[in-house]
Design a protein around this motif. Structure first.
Motif, PDB file in Angstrom:
ATOM      1  N   ARG A 239       0.837  -1.208   0.000  1.00 47.38           N
ATOM      2  CA  ARG A 239       0.000   0.000   0.000  1.00 47.38           C
ATOM      3  C   ARG A 239       0.868   1.253   0.000  1.00 47.38           C
ATOM      4  N   LEU A 240       1.995   1.207   0.713  1.00 49.22           N
ATOM      5  CA  LEU A 240       2.916   2.344   0.729  1.00 49.22           C
ATOM      6  C   LEU A 240       3.459   2.620  -0.675  1.00 49.22           C
ATOM      7  N   GLU A 241       3.910   1.580  -1.353  1.00 50.04           N
ATOM      8  CA  GLU A 241       4.460   1.750  -2.695  1.00 50.04           C
ATOM      9  C   GLU A 241       3.430   2.328  -3.654  1.00 50.04           C
ATOM     10  N   LYS A 242       2.200   1.878  -3.533  1.00 51.12           N
ATOM     11  CA  LYS A 242       1.143   2.377  -4.415  1.00 51.12           C
ATOM     12  C   LYS A 242       0.788   3.828  -4.093  1.00 51.12           C
ATOM     13  N   ALA A 243       0.668   4.130  -2.805  1.00 51.98           N
ATOM     14  CA  ALA A 243       0.272   5.478  -2.393  1.00 51.98           C
ATOM     15  C   ALA A 243       1.341   6.515  -2.700  1.00 51.98           C
ATOM     16  N   LEU A 244       2.627   6.102  -2.666  1.00 50.58           N
ATOM     17  CA  LEU A 244       3.728   7.043  -2.880  1.00 50.58           C
ATOM     18  C   LEU A 244       4.453   6.770  -4.201  1.00 50.58           C
ATOM     19  N   ALA A 245       3.766   6.173  -5.144  1.00 47.58           N
ATOM     20  CA  ALA A 245       4.393   5.774  -6.407  1.00 47.58           C
ATOM     21  C   ALA A 245       4.934   6.968  -7.198  1.00 47.58           C
TER      22      ALA A 245
END
Length: 370
Positions: free
Chosen positions: A146-152
């Motif tokens: 979720r972090l990678e997606k939110a801060l992509a």
């Protein structure tokens, strides 16, 4: 501020282990040498919370602005504030904890100046909340995804730390990344929820020893006992440089040290640190810097005849990065043999590569001797 989780929140911590764990399902990531920081954002309202629940918002206005520009509208992101020095020896960018420490200043004008001259980056490594959803009870791999997606789409000075599940890659990181100013690895179990304040992660840091000359000491603030030992090493020209201190002692040990140092307190006028050899760039104790502020740095000279074995984790240029750990006296050692040659220094490495997650950042080995 009205998020699923609101400050103050104590970040989840790590306990030290002597060797890199290699159990199945572990995730490894670099251990950044900075200020732990959870960023809470609710629209235009941003709070930078430090370990211990103290606010750092006023000290890092540039990070607050980047949070408004790049982080999700409503979120709580765990990470690290770092400062990158780009004009150091060798010209390679590396972390500089002293420059970061100088950012904590009471004067608003100074805060503004330092935000422009030594701006901080934010490295994100966990996601606690997003919009109205609390994620702390989710396993770490899900939070990471979720972090990678939110801060992509974030760009420097906001980063998402790289990770690996391969122990061999982690071992290479442990060797190589130290040269960029990092101080080890963080290891996270696969099923790990986010539990504030608990030491459920693991950390592996470099551990080394060195023999150093004790050429002075400082008094402890509590009274007439030893506060810290001032450590020195000789360079190739025979100049004794101050490299740091050893100071973590019990109250009883501080009294004992005063008795042990007493025979060396009769010092003549030829003490190597009393005046200093500025032409040779000698590093001596004392002096007030922006980092030390108004701290009392007065010290008592000792004849440079005592040798102590200390533990240390890393060097920052020609000095110890952190306080050294007292191990034992070494009466068998000649003080003149305490030179920089005994120290293991990491190869120089570009911190920008670590932040970008370049493929080149996963390879490399070998060490430089000072």
């Amino acid at each position: 501020m009205d998020l699923p989780i609101n400050p103050p929140v104590e970040p989840m911590l790590a306990k030290s282990v002597p060797q890199l764990p290699t159990d199945p399902g572990l995730t490894y990531e670099p251990k950044w040498d900075g200020f732990r920081c959870i960023i809470f954002r609710d629209g235009d309202e941003v709070e930078l919370a430090s370990r211990g629940g103290k606010t750092m918002t006023r000290y890092f206005p540039e990070v607050v602005e980047q949070a408004r520009r790049q982080l999700p509208e409503r979120c709580a992101v765990d990470g690290e504030l770092i400062v990158i020095r780009r004009d150091g020896p060798g010209g390679q960018p590396r972390l500089d904890f002293e420059l970061l420490a100088q950012r904590i200043h009471p004067a608003a004008s100074r805060v503004k100046l330092l935000a422009e001259t030594t701006p901080a980056d934010f490295v994100a490594f966990d996601l606690l909340a997003l919009d109205d959803e609390l994620l702390t009870d989710r396993p770490y791999p899900e939070r990471r995804g979720r972090l990678e997606k939110a801060l992509a789409k974030v760009r420097p000075p906001v980063h998402v730390t790289q990770v690996t599940t391969d122990p061999e890659t982690a071992r290479r990181w442990f060797d190589v990344f130290e040269g960029a100013g990092l101080d080890g690895l963080i290891v996270k179990p696969a099923d790990l929820p986010y539990e504030p304040g608990k030491r459920l992660m693991f950390k592996v840091k470099h551990a080394r020893t060195a023999d150093a000359v004790v050429a002075g000491f400082r008094w402890h603030k509590s009274g007439p006992v030893v506060g810290s030992l001032l450590l020195g090493l000789y360079d190739d020209a025979g100049v004794l440089h101050h490299i740091g201190v050893s100071s973590s002692f019990t109250a009883a040990r501080r009294k004992e040290l005063l008795d042990e140092l007493e025979p060396y307190r009769e010092v003549g006028g030829d003490h190597p640190w009393v005046h200093g050899d500025h032409e040779r760039g000698q590093r001596i104790p004392g002096g007030v810097s922006r980092w030390t502020g108004g701290k009392n740095l007065e010290w008592e000279p000792l004849r440079p005849e005592l040798v102590v074995e200390v533990g240390y984790d890393a060097m920052e240029g020609d000095r110890l990065r952190h306080t050294a750990q007292f191990f034992r006296w070494r009466p068998d050692r000649d003080p003149r043999s305490c030179t920089y040659d005994q120290l293991e220094r990491p190869i120089r490495y570009d911190v920008d590569q670590v932040l970008r997650g370049d493929p080149a950042a996963t390879v490399g080995d070998g060490r430089d001797r000072a």
